[in-house]
Scaffold this motif. Structure first.
Motif, PDB file in Angstrom:
ATOM      1  N   THR A   1      -3.560   1.503  -7.525  1.00  0.00           N
ATOM      2  CA  THR A   1      -3.815   0.402  -6.592  1.00  0.00           C
ATOM      3  C   THR A   1      -2.648  -0.553  -6.612  1.00  0.00           C
ATOM      4  OG1 THR A   1      -4.896  -0.887  -8.295  1.00  0.00           O
ATOM      5  CG2 THR A   1      -6.286   0.524  -6.927  1.00  0.00           C
TER       6      THR A   1
ATOM      7  N   LYS B   1       0.821  -1.220   0.000  1.00  0.00           N
ATOM      8  CA  LYS B   1       0.000   0.000   0.000  1.00  0.00           C
ATOM      9  C   LYS B   1       0.848   1.259   0.000  1.00  0.00           C
ATOM     10  CE  LYS B   1      -0.929   0.320   4.973  1.00  0.00           C
ATOM     11  NZ  LYS B   1      -1.891   0.021   6.033  1.00  0.00           N
TER      12      LYS B   1
ATOM     13  N   GLN C   1     -10.382  -4.506  -0.907  1.00  0.00           N
ATOM     14  CA  GLN C   1     -10.198  -3.481   0.130  1.00  0.00           C
ATOM     15  C   GLN C   1     -10.729  -3.965   1.480  1.00  0.00           C
ATOM     16  OE1 GLN C   1      -8.359  -0.683  -0.370  1.00  0.00           O
ATOM     17  NE2 GLN C   1      -8.045  -1.639  -2.364  1.00  0.00           N
TER      18      GLN C   1
END
Lengths: 440, 440
Positions: free
Chosen positions: B440, A62, B372
């Motif tokens: 992402t 991330k 997510q």
């Protein structure tokens, strides 16, 4: 002639002296090789540890978003843009100097090929850093251009002619420190209808650069010399806005795509300088580069690059004056008893932030050993081999870089005294200084 | 169906379990994304600190010799060679995967162009990682080749024909985990007179690779996925000895020169794979890569890649069986109540070290939010967008990588339970899981 206490007084009066605290300098070393590998900024170790431990180790994938890894090359690019007179969002960090040169030269040849297809010459300098010539040699062969090399800058006006497609110069020569007149040469080339690429490897962070002011076409530069980005730090690249969106550059990797995370099979280049990014950036090395660049931002309240240039000139002038006075060096071309010769321009305006010396016959082969003997004394310069077949024109070089961010006047004084002693005592003749390493 | 205690027993009996101690894993995380960014080896932080503090900070420029920086890319290359079935001194670390592909594809096209100039097709797979296609698109345009893309592997035999110059495949597909038969496909291509380039981005460190045994022509691979080299770690490149000395590759930087420190203006490529090095390597990122590669060497007494592959298959089989049993997944092509579909081959022999799922309509757009929601629970997988115009053929992908070096069977069990809960509870519908980041 300045004495050591004069130099101490200069250090005491030096408004840039606090910048030295931004670096971790090894004890007992006078480092005159920041033009090859810049020193370690004080912030780097902790920053890279943070990247490794927190951003990579803990936050993992991330961090591409949350730690800003994805924007890192552009963010540092904007900081470098400020140093080299480029506009906001016009510079990116990417890959190596060699690879960035391939990108911009390929782009320049496409532009030239479309606008002036009859021009088939790429012009550069024989004493340019070899990687620039090797990349140009490759692209010239690939695209049917002739790579012409000049030996002396006074040949330039005649060679900037109707045959010329692209002029490719390193602003400050890696061997001699000769500094081209960027604005003047660019104007000359444009008047003749050619494009100009500037390699700023020995300029960025060393001398004020004004790419937009000079109306340059493309530029590249190195992260690990005067920018203190660390060994093999990523390089940077700039394309003038009038050119940047015109074509792809050929190294069309996924992070130069307009929308990399759409994973489309066809390449659509990102708008602007983003298309000069190729693959995934090496984040550890890129993060370290930012720490080096940030020191220049910290220099802004003290006058930034103009103030650094002023100090750089004072340092190199002092070095030359002291070598003249203490090592018997006289005017350029004149040889001292010890065989020392100035191989850099005597005119500070034509000189980067380095001073090079050569040794006259019969000593000219001894340059390597002299540098080794200096290193043994803690004075780090480097040796750059000349052309064995014509040493009078391209001599072996003793190269000394002067980085105003951390170097003091007293260090310059002491370095010259060491050089004098090495030459006068003949200690460079000792066998341990004459064993060449595989690489230097 | 295996229960959690069965998985705990598998972990207790796992002879490779001690390898987990070679990594620093974040607490509370089940990391199924080692195919995107490998985790942090335990040795890396101290090693990079040593490079920064001692080798750069203290020893400065001489570390190119004394710390072995100059040899580093080749030294790590030799360690990677052992992993991918290449010979000693045949692999080097360099640049990025994209850049290395440019080098080997350019070299392959030169060889094909000389030996079989009538062949004008480069063949690859539409679902190949886009950077491979973008680089091929660039070189195809530059050199007048046609880039053909196939959609299904069963089209391959017909496309391997007398038009084909170079076949360029990623052995393990980044989206589906489909693993090509490297030896069989290479044999087919050679029989038809074509050259084959293998991208090992999802193979090196994930599955046993035998480049020489398969008689491949060129290969490249990634340092930051299964090799755990860190974000954007340098990549590697291999050329078969029968090809390596035949031509330059076009990115002819100074460290690919036969004698870089002679600083000659003309390029003479280094013999062997050394010519595939371009500019100065990013030492911090390269040193980190070595720590990742070294873990594979540490696995040798436990059986090395064959043992790792056996565990990898056991992990992916377990994941699929548990998803089938607990999330209602049945055979490939059959949709469960929750819309989960297996997007990877069911046959382990045709699968790399990852398992991908897709979601059926009307849920197929929900893949991003499901990932997510899993990440919020500490289960890190990733999302790869499909082709919006044909989601049935190229669906959005929920991608889970299984790295046998550090992953345990109980973690697989727990990951599936989290997935079941996310799907069954509908928590993925919460708004915070549906706000897409820029990347992402």
């Amino acid at each position: 002639m300045k004495q050591r206490q004069d130099c101490q007084a200069l250090d005491a009066a030096d408004a840039l002296r606090p910048l030295r605290e931004h670096f971790t300098l090894p004890a007992g070393v006078i480092y005159l090789d920041g033009n090859s590998l810049g020193v370690l900024p004080a912030a780097t170790e902790a920053r890279v540890q943070q990247v490794i431990r927190q951003e990579w180790g803990t936050d993992l994938i991330k961090s591409w978003n949350t730690a800003g890894w994805m924007e890192l090359p552009r963010r540092i690019g904007n900081k470098i843009a400020w140093l080299v007179g480029a506009g906001e969002d016009e510079v990116t960090v990417a890959d190596s100097t060699s690879l960035n040169l391939y990108k911009v030269l390929a782009a320049a040849l496409r532009i030239a090929g479309e606008d002036r297809p009859e021009r088939r010459v790429i012009l550069s300098e024989r004493s340019n850093f070899p990687t620039d010539l090797y990349i140009a040699e490759s692209l010239a062969a690939q695209q049917g251009y002739t790579l012409k090399l000049f030996d002396h800058v006074d040949e330039l006006p005649a060679l900037i002619n109707a045959e010329l497609a692209v002029l490719m110069l390193t602003e400050v020569n890696y061997r001699t420190g000769y500094k081209h007149d960027m604005a003047g040469v660019t104007q000359l080339a444009h008047a003749a209808g050619a494009l100009v690429i500037w390699d700023l490897a020995h300029s960025a962070g060393a001398v004020p650069v004004d790419l937009k002011g000079a109306d340059a076409d493309f530029a590249i530069g190195c992260g690990y010399k005067y920018l203190n980005g660390g060994p093999g730090a990523p390089a940077f690249v700039w394309a003038h806005p009038r050119h940047v969106d015109r074509f792809w550059q050929p190294l069309s990797g996924w992070l130069g795509h307009a929308a990399p995370f759409q994973f489309t099979p066809n390449y659509t280049p990102a708008p602007g300088i983003g298309r000069y990014i190729c693959g995934t950036p090496a984040i550890l090395s890129t993060a370290a580069l930012e720490c080096g660049v940030d020191v220049f931002l910290a220099s802004e309240p003290m006058g930034g690059m103009p103030a650094l240039r002023k100090k750089s000139i004072a340092l190199t002038e002092l070095f030359i004056e002291l070598v003249e006075a203490r090592c018997g060096l006289k005017a350029q071309g004149a040889f001292s008893d010890l065989g020392v010769r100035l191989a850099s321009p005597r005119d500070a305006a034509r000189r980067g932030s380095q001073v090079c010396l050569s040794l006259a016959a019969p000593l000219h082969e001894a340059g390597y050993a002299v540098i080794q003997a200096l290193i043994a004394r803690g004075v780090i310069g480097d040796f750059r081999a000349g052309d064995p077949s014509r040493l009078d024109e391209v001599p072996h070089i003793l190269r000394f870089g002067f980085t105003p961010l951390y170097l003091g006047f007293t260090e310059v004084f002491d370095a010259v005294e060491h050089l004098r002693q090495v030459l006068a005592s003949g200690e460079w003749k000792q066998s341990q200084f004459n064993q060449k390493a595989a690489v230097t």
